[in-house]
Design an enzyme around this catalytic site. Sequence first.
Site, PDB file in Angstrom:
ATOM      1  N   HIS A  52       0.750  -1.272   0.036  1.00 25.47           N
ATOM      2  CA  HIS A  52      -0.099  -0.028   0.062  1.00 25.47           C
ATOM      3  C   HIS A  52       0.865   1.201   0.031  1.00 25.47           C
ATOM      4  O   HIS A  52       1.824   1.150   0.675  1.00 25.47           O
ATOM      5  CB  HIS A  52      -1.039   0.038   1.142  1.00 25.47           C
ATOM      6  CG  HIS A  52      -0.382   0.121   2.508  1.00 25.47           C
ATOM      7  ND1 HIS A  52      -0.205   1.261   3.289  1.00 25.47           N
ATOM      8  CD2 HIS A  52      -0.191  -0.865   3.330  1.00 25.47           C
ATOM      9  CE1 HIS A  52       0.168   1.087   4.271  1.00 25.47           C
ATOM     10  NE2 HIS A  52       0.324  -0.320   4.685  1.00 25.47           N
ATOM     11  N   ASP A  89       5.933   2.201   6.340  1.00 28.53           N
ATOM     12  CA  ASP A  89       4.614   1.439   6.274  1.00 28.53           C
ATOM     13  C   ASP A  89       3.735   2.370   5.772  1.00 28.53           C
ATOM     14  O   ASP A  89       3.062   3.149   5.808  1.00 28.53           O
ATOM     15  CB  ASP A  89       3.951   1.220   7.747  1.00 28.53           C
ATOM     16  CG  ASP A  89       2.748   0.622   7.791  1.00 28.53           C
ATOM     17  OD1 ASP A  89       2.202   0.133   6.715  1.00 28.53           O
ATOM     18  OD2 ASP A  89       1.953   0.726   8.831  1.00 28.53           O
ATOM     19  N   GLU A 133      -5.462   0.838   2.655  1.00 32.04           N
ATOM     20  CA  GLU A 133      -4.952   0.095   3.699  1.00 32.04           C
ATOM     21  C   GLU A 133      -5.019   0.399   5.113  1.00 32.04           C
ATOM     22  O   GLU A 133      -5.621  -0.493   5.805  1.00 32.04           O
ATOM     23  CB  GLU A 133      -3.567  -0.673   3.102  1.00 32.04           C
ATOM     24  CG  GLU A 133      -2.981  -1.950   4.117  1.00 32.04           C
ATOM     25  CD  GLU A 133      -2.594  -1.695   5.399  1.00 32.04           C
ATOM     26  OE1 GLU A 133      -2.579  -2.517   6.173  1.00 32.04           O
ATOM     27  OE2 GLU A 133      -2.468  -0.227   5.760  1.00 32.04           O
ATOM     28  N   GLU A 134      -4.646   1.644   5.317  1.00 31.19           N
ATOM     29  CA  GLU A 134      -4.731   1.969   6.722  1.00 31.19           C
ATOM     30  C   GLU A 134      -6.040   2.338   7.124  1.00 31.19           C
ATOM     31  O   GLU A 134      -6.350   2.388   8.504  1.00 31.19           O
ATOM     32  CB  GLU A 134      -3.895   3.529   6.749  1.00 31.19           C
ATOM     33  CG  GLU A 134      -2.477   3.303   6.337  1.00 31.19           C
ATOM     34  CD  GLU A 134      -1.538   2.446   7.487  1.00 31.19           C
ATOM     35  OE1 GLU A 134      -2.283   2.202   8.668  1.00 31.19           O
ATOM     36  OE2 GLU A 134      -0.442   2.400   7.410  1.00 31.19           O
ATOM     37  N   ASP A 163       4.506  -5.977   3.202  1.00 25.96           N
ATOM     38  CA  ASP A 163       4.032  -4.688   4.297  1.00 25.96           C
ATOM     39  C   ASP A 163       5.228  -4.823   5.024  1.00 25.96           C
ATOM     40  O   ASP A 163       6.257  -5.214   4.908  1.00 25.96           O
ATOM     41  CB  ASP A 163       2.751  -5.121   4.810  1.00 25.96           C
ATOM     42  CG  ASP A 163       2.171  -3.594   5.076  1.00 25.96           C
ATOM     43  OD1 ASP A 163       2.887  -2.825   5.547  1.00 25.96           O
ATOM     44  OD2 ASP A 163       0.900  -3.643   5.062  1.00 25.96           O
ATOM     45  N   HIS A 208       4.115   3.104  13.002  1.00 28.46           N
ATOM     46  CA  HIS A 208       2.857   4.328  13.129  1.00 28.46           C
ATOM     47  C   HIS A 208       3.559   5.566  14.100  1.00 28.46           C
ATOM     48  O   HIS A 208       2.899   6.192  14.219  1.00 28.46           O
ATOM     49  CB  HIS A 208       1.760   3.745  13.724  1.00 28.46           C
ATOM     50  CG  HIS A 208       0.675   3.028  12.871  1.00 28.46           C
ATOM     51  ND1 HIS A 208      -0.532   2.773  13.206  1.00 28.46           N
ATOM     52  CD2 HIS A 208       0.998   2.244  11.670  1.00 28.46           C
ATOM     53  CE1 HIS A 208      -1.062   2.041  11.993  1.00 28.46           C
ATOM     54  NE2 HIS A 208      -0.161   1.936  11.000  1.00 28.46           N
TER      55      HIS A 208
END
Length: 351
Positions: A73, A190, A224-225, A245, A325
């Site tokens: 992603h 990410d 995706e998130e 990922d 994150h």
Amino acid sequence: MIKDFSKYTDYIIEQAQALLAIDSPSGYGKEVTEYLLAELQKIGVPARRTVKGGVLAEFGGRDREDAVLLEAHCDTLGAMVHEIKTNGRLKAVNIGGMMAANAEAENCRILTRTGKIYEGTCQLADASVHVNGDYGKTERTWDTVEIVIDEPVSSKEETGALGIMPGDYICFEPRTRVTKSGYIKSRFLDDKLSSAILLGFARYLKEECLEPERMIYAHFTIYEEVGHGGSGPCPAGVTEAWSVDMGCVGQGLQCTEREVSICAKDSGGPYNYEVVSRMVRAAQQNNIGFAVDIYPHYGSDVEATLRAGADVRHGLIGPGVYASHGYERSHRDGVENTLKLLAACLTENEA
């Protein structure tokens, strides 16, 4: 399989830096997908934008009835304007798992619907330590932080006159750095790091003149998130779908930033036993640095593919990433090991 992947690793890191410089919080994907389409065209890979807004590419291969779909992603965490406050500052709402504590003191950009872009900073409300005696005691939430716009505004009306309104995207500065020791530090590794790995894998296939036995598709997703990125198109003939990922690094896990992580199970349950076992064997037989781990708080694109009804076996790999994150860190060795695992698993017959 070739022995020296260093030039492809260099290319991946260059592409990661380019992708990280493009704002793309979930749903705001036009610019990053335009970049991907242009780069894939340079490599010589057919690709198109999906109706949903992602990019679907064909990396090549002979057998279209036993094909593999790779998913990475290119969307990131971010925020949106929730409300213009009476003092002219902005109350934000997060997109995906962006934590207010991680956003505090970060520079950002506000993207208006008219095309104007304003700079700002995410700060605790009343952020001066010399004024606010409760600064250290205040819990950081999206109710206690605010976006301070770098314009001379002090009222709701003045901010509105700039063209800012609820629903405008707020994009946070990635602060990308690559150290001499090979570490890659940035927000949003990410999953832009693995998106770059797929570009590197495509280039590897083309430059080494490899046509895999199985057809390989790649889907670069943009939701995706928020949970539904991989629920887009699954081409006919696909029997396996792999998320490429980030691999988790943290307490209780084996993986480091210098390895490729193979996920056996995450919050959505176990990954396909056959696929995971094949990945482990390929890593062992090719002396690839790897770890097998369980991710307790994780979900991937490929699980959205399954929930959308695809009848496929599924897997998840990625370079080890620490501080997910937040301000994340990986290493070129983890990148290269991920690329080598893809090559070992999907071009084994060409070795």
